[in-house]
Design a protein around this motif. Structure first.
Motif, PDB file in Angstrom:
ATOM      1  N   GLY A  15       0.808   6.389  -7.156  1.00 25.52           N
ATOM      2  CA  GLY A  15      -0.505   6.849  -7.584  1.00 25.52           C
ATOM      3  C   GLY A  15      -1.490   5.763  -7.926  1.00 25.52           C
ATOM      4  O   GLY A  15      -2.500   6.058  -8.577  1.00 25.52           O
ATOM      5  N   ALA A  34      -4.641   3.595  -7.431  1.00 26.40           N
ATOM      6  CA  ALA A  34      -5.850   3.798  -6.631  1.00 26.40           C
ATOM      7  C   ALA A  34      -6.109   2.605  -5.715  1.00 26.40           C
ATOM      8  O   ALA A  34      -6.481   2.770  -4.546  1.00 26.40           O
ATOM      9  CB  ALA A  34      -7.044   4.038  -7.553  1.00 26.40           C
ATOM     10  N   SER A  93       1.442   8.484   5.414  1.00 19.70           N
ATOM     11  CA  SER A  93       0.474   8.794   4.359  1.00 19.70           C
ATOM     12  C   SER A  93       0.917   9.956   3.495  1.00 19.70           C
ATOM     13  O   SER A  93       0.367  10.149   2.400  1.00 19.70           O
ATOM     14  CB  SER A  93      -0.898   9.089   4.978  1.00 19.70           C
ATOM     15  N   GLY A  98       0.815   3.270  -3.406  1.00 19.38           N
ATOM     16  CA  GLY A  98       0.209   4.588  -3.245  1.00 19.38           C
ATOM     17  C   GLY A  98       1.153   5.713  -3.613  1.00 19.38           C
ATOM     18  O   GLY A  98       0.720   6.767  -4.104  1.00 19.38           O
ATOM     19  N   TRP A 127      -4.011   0.914   1.566  1.00 19.79           N
ATOM     20  CA  TRP A 127      -3.290   1.650   2.610  1.00 19.79           C
ATOM     21  C   TRP A 127      -4.254   2.228   3.640  1.00 19.79           C
ATOM     22  O   TRP A 127      -3.982   2.188   4.844  1.00 19.79           O
ATOM     23  CB  TRP A 127      -2.451   2.739   1.971  1.00 19.79           C
ATOM     24  N   LEU A 128      -5.386   2.751   3.196  1.00 20.25           N
ATOM     25  CA  LEU A 128      -6.372   3.293   4.134  1.00 20.25           C
ATOM     26  C   LEU A 128      -6.947   2.192   5.017  1.00 20.25           C
ATOM     27  O   LEU A 128      -7.074   2.359   6.240  1.00 20.25           O
ATOM     28  CB  LEU A 128      -7.484   4.002   3.361  1.00 20.25           C
ATOM     29  N   ARG A 166      -3.833   2.675  -2.721  1.00 15.67           N
ATOM     30  CA  ARG A 166      -4.217   3.692  -1.741  1.00 15.67           C
ATOM     31  C   ARG A 166      -5.409   3.247  -0.917  1.00 15.67           C
ATOM     32  O   ARG A 166      -5.487   3.539   0.286  1.00 15.67           O
ATOM     33  CB  ARG A 166      -4.518   4.999  -2.462  1.00 15.67           C
ATOM     34  N   GLY A 201       0.814  -1.214   0.000  1.00 17.06           N
ATOM     35  CA  GLY A 201       0.000   0.000   0.000  1.00 17.06           C
ATOM     36  C   GLY A 201       0.842   1.255   0.000  1.00 17.06           C
ATOM     37  O   GLY A 201       0.505   2.242  -0.675  1.00 17.06           O
ATOM     38  N   LEU A 235      -2.723  13.377  -3.763  1.00 14.93           N
ATOM     39  CA  LEU A 235      -4.169  13.206  -3.632  1.00 14.93           C
ATOM     40  C   LEU A 235      -4.785  14.480  -3.094  1.00 14.93           C
ATOM     41  O   LEU A 235      -4.305  15.066  -2.119  1.00 14.93           O
ATOM     42  CB  LEU A 235      -4.479  12.030  -2.700  1.00 14.93           C
ATOM     43  N   ALA A 248       2.346   7.841   0.870  1.00 17.73           N
ATOM     44  CA  ALA A 248       1.403   6.920   0.245  1.00 17.73           C
ATOM     45  C   ALA A 248       0.295   7.636  -0.508  1.00 17.73           C
ATOM     46  O   ALA A 248      -0.194   7.138  -1.527  1.00 17.73           O
ATOM     47  CB  ALA A 248       0.797   5.996   1.298  1.00 17.73           C
ATOM     48  N   LEU A 249      -0.109   8.811  -0.032  1.00 19.95           N
ATOM     49  CA  LEU A 249      -1.199   9.570  -0.668  1.00 19.95           C
ATOM     50  C   LEU A 249      -0.656  10.814  -1.351  1.00 19.95           C
ATOM     51  O   LEU A 249      -1.305  11.858  -1.387  1.00 19.95           O
ATOM     52  CB  LEU A 249      -2.257   9.947   0.376  1.00 19.95           C
ATOM     53  N   ARG A 250       0.526  10.712  -1.895  1.00 25.29           N
ATOM     54  CA  ARG A 250       1.167  11.867  -2.543  1.00 25.29           C
ATOM     55  C   ARG A 250       0.346  12.324  -3.743  1.00 25.29           C
ATOM     56  O   ARG A 250       0.007  11.546  -4.620  1.00 25.29           O
ATOM     57  CB  ARG A 250       2.566  11.476  -3.013  1.00 25.29           C
TER      58      ARG A 250
END
Length: 265
Positions: free
Chosen positions: A168, A170, A211, A165, A176-177, A173, A161, A218, A214-216
């Motif tokens: 990019g 989906a 995060s 993530g 990961w959440l 991600r 994750g 977003l 991981a959520l770069r």
């Protein structure tokens, strides 16, 4: 140059027999026996030079390679496409084989890690990791799976994750959440009652920092594209009336109609 194969898609399909046909005649066997290997080497040298001359087999193949560098894929020679496809497939097979060995080694190393150990380690990471080990060990006692396998799967999910993530993906991600939410729930359930809130809050901060990677990129803002439409119809309200007026008729005189003529002598 004559080819043994028929043209494919309008392109010549070279054959290795063309190279043999362009070679100079080989000296007779007695001469080879008398000169040992000198005559054979001279013949091979002459054949090599002849193949690189204009119109030779190797010269034409080199010209095709040079033209393929500046042309499209469809304009390349058939043997170049075949060589590139075989080379690409071989590289993919080697990469898959190496990736399989790497993944197998990682899974083996993760499965060898003990999933439960009371009092093992200290510090911030142990505060977050120990409750997860305890929770997984308690749950594995009621399941047909080893605690080490559950712990290895938890680690692998977080790693995939995080990496996926960052690039990019989906699905990565979403994983990961779910990984973060599940980890917080396990820590809250298995942490000691006195430090439950502190352990869960510390885990939430560490998950939030991770995060960032991981959520770069977003964002929760809706993306609005203000592009004018390419076709804008113009409507001009106008009323056009077409009226046909009759032609005016000539006025009649008092003597009667126009077809009465005076008497002539």
């Amino acid at each position: 140059m004559a080819h043994n194969d028929k043209p494919i898609n309008g392109q010549d399909n070279p054959s290795f027999l063309d190279l043999l046909n362009q070679m100079p005649p080989q000296p007779p066997a007695p001469e080879l026996d008398s000169q040992h290997s000198t005559g054979r080497l001279a013949w091979l040298r002459a054949a090599w030079k002849a193949s690189w001359q204009e119109g030779g087999f190797l010269h034409q193949r080199w010209e095709e390679v040079f033209q393929a560098r500046h042309g499209s894929w469809h304009e390349a020679a058939t043997w170049i496409k075949t060589t590139l496809l075989l080379g690409g497939l071989s590289l993919i097979v080697l990469m898959l084989d190496a990736a399989g060995d790497v993944v197998s080694a990682v899974l083996k190393s993760l499965s060898d890690t003990p999933a439960y150990g009371v009092g093992n380690g200290s510090g911030l990471w142990a505060t977050v990791d120990q409750p997860i080990r305890v929770f997984l060990a308690d749950q594995a006692a009621h399941l047909a799976v080893a605690p080490a396998a559950l712990y290895a799967f938890w680690q692998l999910t977080g790693l995939l994750g995080l990496v996926g993530g960052f690039f990019g993906n989906a699905g990565a991600r979403i994983a990961w959440l779910l990984f973060g939410i599940g980890s917080l729930a396990m820590i809250w359930s298995a942490a000691p009652a006195g430090g439950r809130a502190a352990a869960t809050g510390l885990a939430a901060l560490m998950w939030a920092l991770a995060s960032i990677f991981a959520l770069r990129g977003l964002t929760l803002r809706p993306i609005v594209h203000n592009h004018p439409p390419q076709f804008q119809p113009h409507f001009n309200p106008a009323l056009h009336l077409h009226a046909t007026l009759p032609a005016p008729t000539p006025a009649a005189d008092d003597l009667g109609p126009d077809n009465v003529h005076p008497l002539q002598r």
